[in-house]
Write a protein that holds these residues in place. Structure first.
Motif, mmCIF file in Angstrom:
data_model
loop_
_atom_site.group_PDB
_atom_site.id
_atom_site.type_symbol
_atom_site.label_atom_id
_atom_site.label_comp_id
_atom_site.label_asym_id
_atom_site.label_seq_id
_atom_site.Cartn_x
_atom_site.Cartn_y
_atom_site.Cartn_z
ATOM 1 N N ALA A 48 0.828 -1.213 0.000
ATOM 2 C CA ALA A 48 0.000 0.000 0.000
ATOM 3 C C ALA A 48 0.859 1.258 0.000
ATOM 4 O O ALA A 48 0.588 2.238 -0.718
ATOM 5 C CB ALA A 48 -0.917 -0.015 1.224
ATOM 6 N N GLU A 49 1.933 1.237 0.806
ATOM 7 C CA GLU A 49 2.841 2.378 0.849
ATOM 8 C C GLU A 49 3.516 2.590 -0.499
ATOM 9 O O GLU A 49 3.666 3.726 -0.977
ATOM 10 C CB GLU A 49 3.890 2.190 1.937
ATOM 11 N N LEU A 50 3.899 1.485 -1.119
ATOM 12 C CA LEU A 50 4.547 1.573 -2.424
ATOM 13 C C LEU A 50 3.594 2.149 -3.466
ATOM 14 O O LEU A 50 3.974 2.999 -4.284
ATOM 15 C CB LEU A 50 5.026 0.172 -2.852
ATOM 16 N N GLN A 51 2.351 1.682 -3.406
ATOM 17 C CA GLN A 51 1.357 2.196 -4.352
ATOM 18 C C GLN A 51 1.105 3.691 -4.120
ATOM 19 O O GLN A 51 0.964 4.476 -5.078
ATOM 20 C CB GLN A 51 0.046 1.409 -4.177
ATOM 21 N N LEU A 52 1.083 4.128 -2.834
ATOM 22 C CA LEU A 52 0.876 5.534 -2.505
ATOM 23 C C LEU A 52 2.019 6.396 -3.026
ATOM 24 O O LEU A 52 1.807 7.464 -3.610
ATOM 25 C CB LEU A 52 0.721 5.681 -0.991
ATOM 26 N N ARG A 53 3.242 5.944 -2.850
ATOM 27 C CA ARG A 53 4.407 6.697 -3.323
ATOM 28 C C ARG A 53 4.409 6.815 -4.847
ATOM 29 O O ARG A 53 4.756 7.851 -5.409
ATOM 30 C CB ARG A 53 5.698 6.034 -2.835
ATOM 31 N N GLN A 63 3.660 10.233 -9.664
ATOM 32 C CA GLN A 63 2.947 10.548 -10.914
ATOM 33 C C GLN A 63 2.244 11.906 -10.813
ATOM 34 O O GLN A 63 2.147 12.658 -11.790
ATOM 35 C CB GLN A 63 1.929 9.429 -11.202
ATOM 36 N N HIS A 64 1.757 12.262 -9.602
ATOM 37 C CA HIS A 64 1.078 13.542 -9.417
ATOM 38 C C HIS A 64 2.036 14.713 -9.611
ATOM 39 O O HIS A 64 1.699 15.724 -10.250
ATOM 40 C CB HIS A 64 0.454 13.580 -8.017
#
Length: 519
Positions: free
Chosen positions: A506-511, A516-517
């Motif tokens: 989940a942390e990896l996906q958030l980063r 990308q943002h």
């Protein structure tokens, strides 16, 4: 023996050059003349063509001595046509290796006894004789010709002595052979440790049993090495004669089965006697196996024809002489020919049939359903271990009632146990049904009563075995509990690891989303 030997001595001696131990083999047989000793020490030469002898390839002496040690020296004295000769031969791997010889060189010395005097007997040239003497003195335990000739002084008019030295060592730098633990034996080092027993009592009994000791004890192995007992001949190991043991004579409830193998269509019919029975220690110990001899010599000791996992065949031991099949070159096994495979199949059948017929004699339930129901009925009719039963048991003993070695299922009173066994035996005898005929059962019961094969301490032994099994069951239960606990802990760790992996994912996906943002 066929050349007049009355003994063979096996002992330990000391190499005076370096104080290392040597193996000594000495007999008072016919000895070898100069030609005979050369043939003995040559590779691949054999005069044995008889069907009654076992060595036919001419390599036994060389391979056996070289397996024990790097070097061997032979002293032999013979009388041929009134000529007395002394011969010495050296087979030295150390000499060949250190001098980097391309060919196998076996130095030989010969002497002749004339008018009581020992004189050199020269084959070839005097230079060859002198060269052989120098090699033997350089690479043997002896430093002079006089020391060599002294080795003949304890021989009679004929005989042979073999010294094996530079004995092999194991990976720990210790001699493979152990001369110190037993002054009357020669042992293989570290071979007798694992007995497979679960208790101290079982371990002690197994370690003393011939089936265990023969793997590391020369005395035990040589005691059963020959099927027929010697007449006027002894194996003397470290100064004490070896007592020969006939395994077939050690069995209880013994039965003889005749097997006629189909050797060849055009050959004579071969009949093989198989002695089969229970070990004396049955049922306390599950020692079992078939001992297969070939031309009087043991080839396969306690061969486990059936697998150990099943109780079927427990404590069953057999003996046979299988001269119709050929042993392997090392005389420790048989070639896996179709004839051998058929023998193996037949032995399995013999063991299973014997077990079905007689397993109840050492405490197991009869295999045949009819016999089992009769057996249980006899137990029920006995009425329990009361005063009446004890009185009847005493009466049965006074009237000569035969006793069986049945396992006491519910009684701990020995007299009641014996009467129950007698009734069960009578019921089986009167039925005349099942795999056991009445005559065979009656013969077994006579054996039990008249030959005294019933162990008076049977109850005590069986109770001890039950205690052992109970202790083992408790140990297994504890182990099972520990394993379940371990599994629970591992499952908990696995769940924690999965939870952490989910958090990291989940942390990896958030980063990745944040990167990308910003881009």
């Amino acid at each position: 023996i066929c050349n007049g030997a009355t003994f063979i001595k096996v002992d330990k001696s000391t190499n005076t050059k370096d104080n290392s131990p040597m193996l000594v083999f000495q007999d008072d047989g016919g000895g070898m003349d100069p030609e005979g000793v050369r043939q003995c020490m040559s590779l691949g030469f054999s005069t044995k063509k008889s069907k009654t002898t076992i060595g036919q390839y001419g390599n036994g002496f060389k391979t056996s001595t070289m397996r024990l040690g790097a070097d061997a020296i032979v002293f032999t004295r013979a009388i041929r046509e009134n000529n007395v000769t002394l011969s010495i031969g050296l087979l030295s791997y150390t000499f060949l290796r250190r001098t980097m010889k391309d060919d196998i060189v076996v130095p030989m010395l010969d002497f002749v006894v004339q008018d009581g005097q020992i004189a050199p007997l020269v084959y070839g040239s005097q230079g060859d004789w002198d060269s052989s003497l120098k090699i033997i003195l350089d690479w043997s335990p002896f430093s002079s010709k006089e020391e060599l000739l002294q080795q003949f002084e304890d021989m009679d008019s004929h005989g042979t002595k073999v010294l094996i030295y530079n004995l092999w060592m194991n990976d720990d730098g210790l001699l493979e052979l152990d001369f110190d633990d037993d002054d009357e034996d020669i042992l293989l080092r570290d071979q007798g440790q694992n007995s497979g027993a679960s208790t101290k009592v079982q371990k002690e009994i197994i370690q003393q049993h011939i089936s265990h000791r023969l793997r590391f004890s020369l005395r035990a192995y040589s005691s059963i090495l020959y099927l027929k007992k010697f007449e006027n001949f002894q194996i003397i190991l470290r100064g004490k004669p070896v007592e020969q043991i006939n395994i077939a004579n050690e069995l209880k409830f013994k039965k003889v089965v005749t097997y006629k193998p189909q050797v060849a269509y055009d050959s004579q019919v071969v009949s093989v006697r198989v002695d089969i029975g229970f070990a004396k220690e049955a049922p306390v110990l599950g020692i079992f196996g078939i001992n297969v001899y070939h031309k009087n010599r043991l080839i396969m000791p306690f061969w486990k024809v059936l697998q150990e996992a099943s109780s079927r065949g427990r404590s069953v031991i057999g003996v046979l002489e299988a001269n119709f099949i050929e042993p392997a070159h090392d005389k420790q096994d048989f070639e896996r020919t179709p004839l051998f495979i058929r023998l193996e199949t037949k032995l399995k059948q013999i063991i299973v049939d014997y077990w079905k017929e007689k397993c109840h004699l050492i405490g197991y339930q009869p295999i045949d359903p009819k016999l089992r129901s009769q057996y249980k009925a006899a137990l029920k009719d006995s009425g329990g271990p009361g005063v009446k039963i004890r009185h009847e048991a005493s009466t049965a003993q006074k009237t000569g009632g035969h006793l069986s070695n049945l396992l006491p299922q519910t009684y701990d009173d020995e007299a009641a146990f014996r009467l129950t066994a007698n009734r069960a035996g009578s019921a089986l005898h009167s039925s005349g049904q099942g795999s056991m005929d009445s005559a065979g059962l009656e013969e077994d019961l006579v054996d039990i009563g008249s030959l005294g094969v019933l162990d008076p301490n049977c109850n005590e032994k069986l109770s001890e075995e039950n205690l052992v099994l109970f202790t083992r069951r408790e140990d297994l239960r504890q182990r099972d509990t520990q394993l379940k606990q371990t599994i629970g802990e591992l499952e908990h760790e696995l769940e924690e690891t999965r939870r952490k992996c989910s958090q990291l994912a989940a942390e990896l996906q958030l980063r990745r989303s944040q990167q990308q943002h910003y881009m």
